[in-house]
Design a protein around this motif. Structure first.
Motif, PDB file in Angstrom:
ATOM      1  N   ILE A   1       0.850  -1.202   0.000  1.00  0.00           N
ATOM      2  CA  ILE A   1       0.000   0.000   0.000  1.00  0.00           C
ATOM      3  C   ILE A   1       0.885   1.251   0.000  1.00  0.00           C
ATOM      4  O   ILE A   1       0.697   2.167  -0.804  1.00  0.00           O
ATOM      5  CB  ILE A   1      -0.952  -0.003   1.223  1.00  0.00           C
ATOM      6  CG1 ILE A   1      -1.902  -1.195   1.119  1.00  0.00           C
ATOM      7  CG2 ILE A   1      -1.735   1.307   1.306  1.00  0.00           C
ATOM      8  CD1 ILE A   1      -2.711  -1.461   2.379  1.00  0.00           C
ATOM      9  N   SER A   2       1.851   1.269   0.887  1.00  0.00           N
ATOM     10  CA  SER A   2       2.711   2.453   0.952  1.00  0.00           C
ATOM     11  C   SER A   2       3.573   2.569  -0.312  1.00  0.00           C
ATOM     12  O   SER A   2       3.822   3.667  -0.808  1.00  0.00           O
ATOM     13  CB  SER A   2       3.602   2.392   2.191  1.00  0.00           C
ATOM     14  OG  SER A   2       4.254   1.144   2.250  1.00  0.00           O
ATOM     15  N   GLY A   3       3.994   1.402  -0.859  1.00  0.00           N
ATOM     16  CA  GLY A   3       4.797   1.429  -2.087  1.00  0.00           C
ATOM     17  C   GLY A   3       4.017   2.031  -3.251  1.00  0.00           C
ATOM     18  O   GLY A   3       4.560   2.799  -4.053  1.00  0.00           O
ATOM     19  N   ILE A   4       2.744   1.704  -3.327  1.00  0.00           N
ATOM     20  CA  ILE A   4       1.905   2.243  -4.405  1.00  0.00           C
ATOM     21  C   ILE A   4       1.815   3.766  -4.276  1.00  0.00           C
ATOM     22  O   ILE A   4       1.953   4.505  -5.265  1.00  0.00           O
ATOM     23  CB  ILE A   4       0.499   1.602  -4.355  1.00  0.00           C
ATOM     24  CG1 ILE A   4       0.579   0.137  -4.791  1.00  0.00           C
ATOM     25  CG2 ILE A   4      -0.489   2.363  -5.237  1.00  0.00           C
ATOM     26  CD1 ILE A   4      -0.682  -0.668  -4.555  1.00  0.00           C
ATOM     27  N   VAL A   5       1.601   4.239  -3.046  1.00  0.00           N
ATOM     28  CA  VAL A   5       1.499   5.694  -2.841  1.00  0.00           C
ATOM     29  C   VAL A   5       2.827   6.363  -3.219  1.00  0.00           C
ATOM     30  O   VAL A   5       2.859   7.410  -3.879  1.00  0.00           O
ATOM     31  CB  VAL A   5       1.114   6.013  -1.372  1.00  0.00           C
ATOM     32  CG1 VAL A   5       1.116   7.515  -1.126  1.00  0.00           C
ATOM     33  CG2 VAL A   5      -0.248   5.416  -1.042  1.00  0.00           C
ATOM     34  N   GLN A   6       3.918   5.713  -2.829  1.00  0.00           N
ATOM     35  CA  GLN A   6       5.238   6.283  -3.178  1.00  0.00           C
ATOM     36  C   GLN A   6       5.430   6.351  -4.695  1.00  0.00           C
ATOM     37  O   GLN A   6       5.917   7.347  -5.220  1.00  0.00           O
ATOM     38  CB  GLN A   6       6.360   5.420  -2.575  1.00  0.00           C
ATOM     39  CG  GLN A   6       6.412   5.452  -1.071  1.00  0.00           C
ATOM     40  CD  GLN A   6       7.372   6.516  -0.559  1.00  0.00           C
ATOM     41  OE1 GLN A   6       7.842   7.325  -1.328  1.00  0.00           O
ATOM     42  NE2 GLN A   6       7.642   6.510   0.735  1.00  0.00           N
ATOM     43  N   TYR A   7       5.059   5.267  -5.387  1.00  0.00           N
ATOM     44  CA  TYR A   7       5.189   5.271  -6.851  1.00  0.00           C
ATOM     45  C   TYR A   7       4.385   6.442  -7.436  1.00  0.00           C
ATOM     46  O   TYR A   7       4.851   7.151  -8.335  1.00  0.00           O
ATOM     47  CB  TYR A   7       4.654   3.977  -7.461  1.00  0.00           C
ATOM     48  CG  TYR A   7       5.538   2.743  -7.364  1.00  0.00           C
ATOM     49  CD1 TYR A   7       6.918   2.821  -7.569  1.00  0.00           C
ATOM     50  CD2 TYR A   7       4.999   1.484  -7.108  1.00  0.00           C
ATOM     51  CE1 TYR A   7       7.708   1.678  -7.498  1.00  0.00           C
ATOM     52  CE2 TYR A   7       5.792   0.344  -7.046  1.00  0.00           C
ATOM     53  CZ  TYR A   7       7.144   0.448  -7.239  1.00  0.00           C
ATOM     54  OH  TYR A   7       7.930  -0.675  -7.184  1.00  0.00           O
ATOM     55  N   ALA A   8       3.159   6.621  -6.923  1.00  0.00           N
ATOM     56  CA  ALA A   8       2.304   7.699  -7.450  1.00  0.00           C
ATOM     57  C   ALA A   8       2.965   9.053  -7.195  1.00  0.00           C
ATOM     58  O   ALA A   8       3.002   9.915  -8.080  1.00  0.00           O
ATOM     59  CB  ALA A   8       0.922   7.625  -6.813  1.00  0.00           C
ATOM     60  N   ARG A   9       3.505   9.226  -5.998  1.00  0.00           N
ATOM     61  CA  ARG A   9       4.152  10.497  -5.672  1.00  0.00           C
ATOM     62  C   ARG A   9       5.405  10.742  -6.514  1.00  0.00           C
ATOM     63  O   ARG A   9       5.773  11.868  -6.788  1.00  0.00           O
ATOM     64  CB  ARG A   9       4.579  10.503  -4.193  1.00  0.00           C
ATOM     65  CG  ARG A   9       3.425  10.677  -3.230  1.00  0.00           C
ATOM     66  CD  ARG A   9       3.966  10.685  -1.819  1.00  0.00           C
ATOM     67  NE  ARG A   9       2.914  10.822  -0.826  1.00  0.00           N
ATOM     68  CZ  ARG A   9       3.117  10.761   0.474  1.00  0.00           C
ATOM     69  NH1 ARG A   9       4.325  10.561   0.944  1.00  0.00           N
ATOM     70  NH2 ARG A   9       2.118  10.896   1.315  1.00  0.00           N
ATOM     71  N   GLU A  10       6.083   9.620  -6.878  1.00  0.00           N
ATOM     72  CA  GLU A  10       7.331   9.753  -7.645  1.00  0.00           C
ATOM     73  C   GLU A  10       7.076   9.931  -9.140  1.00  0.00           C
ATOM     74  O   GLU A  10       8.019   9.970  -9.927  1.00  0.00           O
ATOM     75  CB  GLU A  10       8.219   8.522  -7.398  1.00  0.00           C
ATOM     76  CG  GLU A  10       8.821   8.487  -5.993  1.00  0.00           C
ATOM     77  CD  GLU A  10       9.370   7.112  -5.612  1.00  0.00           C
ATOM     78  OE1 GLU A  10       9.470   6.234  -6.489  1.00  0.00           O
ATOM     79  OE2 GLU A  10       9.700   6.927  -4.424  1.00  0.00           O
ATOM     80  N   GLY A  11       5.815   9.983  -9.546  1.00  0.00           N
ATOM     81  CA  GLY A  11       5.505  10.273 -10.947  1.00  0.00           C
ATOM     82  C   GLY A  11       5.488   9.057 -11.853  1.00  0.00           C
ATOM     83  O   GLY A  11       5.654   9.181 -13.073  1.00  0.00           O
ATOM     84  N   TYR A  12       5.267   7.857 -11.275  1.00  0.00           N
ATOM     85  CA  TYR A  12       5.128   6.679 -12.132  1.00  0.00           C
ATOM     86  C   TYR A  12       3.828   6.802 -12.934  1.00  0.00           C
ATOM     87  O   TYR A  12       2.878   7.443 -12.499  1.00  0.00           O
ATOM     88  CB  TYR A  12       5.099   5.391 -11.280  1.00  0.00           C
ATOM     89  CG  TYR A  12       6.477   4.910 -10.871  1.00  0.00           C
ATOM     90  CD1 TYR A  12       7.329   5.718 -10.114  1.00  0.00           C
ATOM     91  CD2 TYR A  12       6.937   3.653 -11.237  1.00  0.00           C
ATOM     92  CE1 TYR A  12       8.594   5.281  -9.745  1.00  0.00           C
ATOM     93  CE2 TYR A  12       8.202   3.202 -10.863  1.00  0.00           C
ATOM     94  CZ  TYR A  12       9.024   4.022 -10.116  1.00  0.00           C
ATOM     95  OH  TYR A  12      10.269   3.583  -9.751  1.00  0.00           O
ATOM     96  N   ASN A  13       3.793   6.157 -14.089  1.00  0.00           N
ATOM     97  CA  ASN A  13       2.615   6.282 -14.957  1.00  0.00           C
ATOM     98  C   ASN A  13       1.586   5.176 -14.737  1.00  0.00           C
ATOM     99  O   ASN A  13       0.531   5.181 -15.394  1.00  0.00           O
ATOM    100  CB  ASN A  13       3.051   6.290 -16.424  1.00  0.00           C
ATOM    101  CG  ASN A  13       4.060   7.395 -16.699  1.00  0.00           C
ATOM    102  OD1 ASN A  13       5.246   7.130 -16.906  1.00  0.00           O
ATOM    103  ND2 ASN A  13       3.605   8.627 -16.666  1.00  0.00           N
ATOM    104  N   GLY A  14       1.864   4.262 -13.843  1.00  0.00           N
ATOM    105  CA  GLY A  14       0.899   3.201 -13.540  1.00  0.00           C
ATOM    106  C   GLY A  14       1.498   2.243 -12.525  1.00  0.00           C
ATOM    107  O   GLY A  14       2.726   2.187 -12.364  1.00  0.00           O
ATOM    108  N   VAL A  15       0.622   1.512 -11.820  1.00  0.00           N
ATOM    109  CA  VAL A  15       1.094   0.546 -10.818  1.00  0.00           C
ATOM    110  C   VAL A  15       0.336  -0.765 -10.977  1.00  0.00           C
ATOM    111  O   VAL A  15      -0.878  -0.773 -11.192  1.00  0.00           O
ATOM    112  CB  VAL A  15       0.877   1.075  -9.376  1.00  0.00           C
ATOM    113  CG1 VAL A  15       1.467   0.091  -8.362  1.00  0.00           C
ATOM    114  CG2 VAL A  15       1.495   2.444  -9.187  1.00  0.00           C
ATOM    115  N   VAL A  16       1.080  -1.879 -10.857  1.00  0.00           N
ATOM    116  CA  VAL A  16       0.463  -3.209 -10.945  1.00  0.00           C
ATOM    117  C   VAL A  16       0.682  -3.944  -9.624  1.00  0.00           C
ATOM    118  O   VAL A  16       1.795  -3.952  -9.083  1.00  0.00           O
ATOM    119  CB  VAL A  16       1.088  -4.036 -12.100  1.00  0.00           C
ATOM    120  CG1 VAL A  16       0.405  -5.396 -12.213  1.00  0.00           C
ATOM    121  CG2 VAL A  16       0.983  -3.286 -13.422  1.00  0.00           C
TER     122      VAL A  16
END
Ligand code: SF4
Length: 471
Positions: free
Chosen positions: A391-406
């Motif tokens: 859960i926290s990793g997904i939020v971090q990815y979103a904050r870091e500007g990733y274009n999608g999460v799986v």
């Protein structure tokens, strides 16, 4: 549970296993006597293949300490795994039980009368719940005990309860060095994985990266066998530098940056390429550059969690004036605190050195992940499991500007289903494409279409927002 016809090869394996099967009633004593930490001297230490590179580097590290460590082939015994499970177990449990049965069958065929089950220790770590990972080795013990010869194969179980302590498996004075080298091999394995995902989407010719990484893994195996036991990490890092320099030459500078996709989920599924049906490659086929969560992140999390428990125990006993237990909690705080400091120091050192040569993604720090959960009030480390990291990793990815999460996980996996329920509304709100990919041994016809649709959304996100470089 048999769900499909066996290949002739496996059919004969099953016949032999049938011959070996006894009517013995399972003894629960076996769970304490033949599952645990055993001395590995003069044994063959069997490591299941989860992520290929990390597994091989870990085995090489053990070999450097004069332990006969071997990575078992994986997935070839899946039909056996299905046959000796009911279908309710998590998918990794089916794969790993198949791997050990298949290996033992081949070993018995190879050695004939010289086969001695007591020569082997099969590595199957565990977690102290609350999900089913703590039960794999117990269940596998019961299956192995149902064969007259395999009941003497021991299961080497390291546990998160003591932060995967290695005490007792080799001479006491070498335990600390083995632990440090083993952790180092995990971090270097993570770097090689990240190098693969960084280069492959931009390779000059199809297939170049896979060949290169396979050779590089072998180079690093030799380095760990030679230098790991002396903790000569500089020599190992010198080899890694050379590999990165060579790897960079595979990148075609004319290929523009691609949408960046982050992966989280259950550790076995997200790193085992057969189990996840080579998800990263499929995402790459549809135009992604992918970063998967690392193995070291889980190792750091288990140490962090033990430190957190010790701190809580200390505070609680202090409040209740239980001074007798304070000393024990304080000892644990020092021990786990020291270990976490060492692990994060080493991890940072390796990443810093690699990132001076190529822009690989940094790893998340576990304390930052816990802070992220607190800031967003999404979940608590008190509940435990990989959901904390996902859960926290997904939020971090979103904050870091990733274009999608799986999110990758075994069908019915408890922590990953929790993750999915919590993050879906959040990702909708953030406008970041998100995909759940549950796996079992079946091939769902709609899976590739779902990935293609997800990648279409990721391309749109990329066109609208661009992407951040690895920070
Ligand atoms: S994490 Fe998921 S797959 Fe692994 S044991 Fe727990 S429930 Fe099963």
């Amino acid at each position: 549970m048999k769900t499909q016809a066996l290949s002739p090869n496996l059919e004969s394996a099953t016949c032999n296993l049938e011959e070996m099967k006894s009517n013995k009633i399972v003894s629960f004593q076996s769970l304490t006597e033949k599952v645990g930490r055993f001395n590995l001297r003069n044994k063959t230490f069997l490591i299941p293949q989860m992520n290929r590179i990390g597994g091989h580097l870990l085995a090489a590290t053990f070999r450097g300490f004069d332990i006969r460590a071997k990575v078992m082939e994986t997935s070839k015994g899946l039909d056996l795994g299905k046959e000796y499970t009911s279908g309710k177990e998590c998918y990794p449990c089916q794969i790993t039980i198949g791997d050990i049965l298949y290996f033992m069958k081949k070993e018995r065929d190879r050695l004939g009368g010289a086969f001695n089950p007591e020569d082997y220790v099969y590595f199957m770590p565990e977690a102290d719940g609350p999900c089913r990972f703590g039960m794999y080795n117990k269940y596998q013990r019961i299956v192995l005990d149902s064969f007259p010869e395999l009941d003497r194969v021991r299961i080497g179980a390291l546990t998160t309860r003591d932060g995967y302590s290695l005490a007792g498996i080799i001479e006491e004075e070498r335990v600390s060095d083995l632990r440090k080298s083993a952790y180092f091999s995990v971090v270097v394995g993570d770097i090689l994985d990240r190098l693969l995902w960084r280069i492959r989407p931009y390779e000059k010719e199809a297939g170049m990266t896979d060949d290169f990484i396979e050779k590089s893994m072998k180079t690093m195996e030799v380095a760990f066998e030679r230098y790991g036991a002396d903790k000569n990490f500089d020599k190992i890092l010198d080899r890694l530098d050379e590999i990165i320099e060579r790897g960079k030459r595979i990148i075609d500078p004319k290929i523009p940056p691609k949408p960046l996709i982050g992966i989280v989920g259950e550790i076995y599924l997200r790193t085992h390429v057969h189990a996840n049906q080579d998800l990263i490659r499929v995402l790459e086929r549809y135009g992604a550059e992918v970063v998967n969560a690392s193995i070291a992140e889980w190792m750091n999390y288990t140490t962090y969690d033990r430190l957190r428990d010790a701190r809580m125990g200390f505070r609680l006993n202090l409040k209740q004036f239980h001074f007798g237990l304070l000393r024990e909690h304080f000892r644990k705080i020092l021990s786990f605190g020291g270990e976490l400091f060492y692990q994060e120091f080493r991890q940072k050192q390796v990443y810093k050195r690699a990132r001076q040569l190529i822009d690989l993604a940094k790893d998340h720090k576990v304390a930052n992940l816990e802070n992220t959960l607190k800031e967003e009030d999404l979940f608590s480390f008190d509940a435990g499991t990989e959901a904390c990291l996902s859960i926290s990793g997904i939020v971090q990815y979103a904050r870091e500007g990733y274009n999608g999460v799986v999110n990758v996980y075994p069908f019915t996996c408890m922590p990953s289903t929790t993750t999915s329920a919590i993050v879906k509304p959040l990702m909708n709100k953030l406008g970041v494409p998100y995909l759940d990919t549950p796996y079992d041994s079946s091939f769902q016809p709609g899976r590739e279409a779902a990935i293609r649709t997800f990648m279409y959304q990721a391309h749109q996100h990329f066109n609208r927002h661009g992407r951040r470089n690895h920070i």
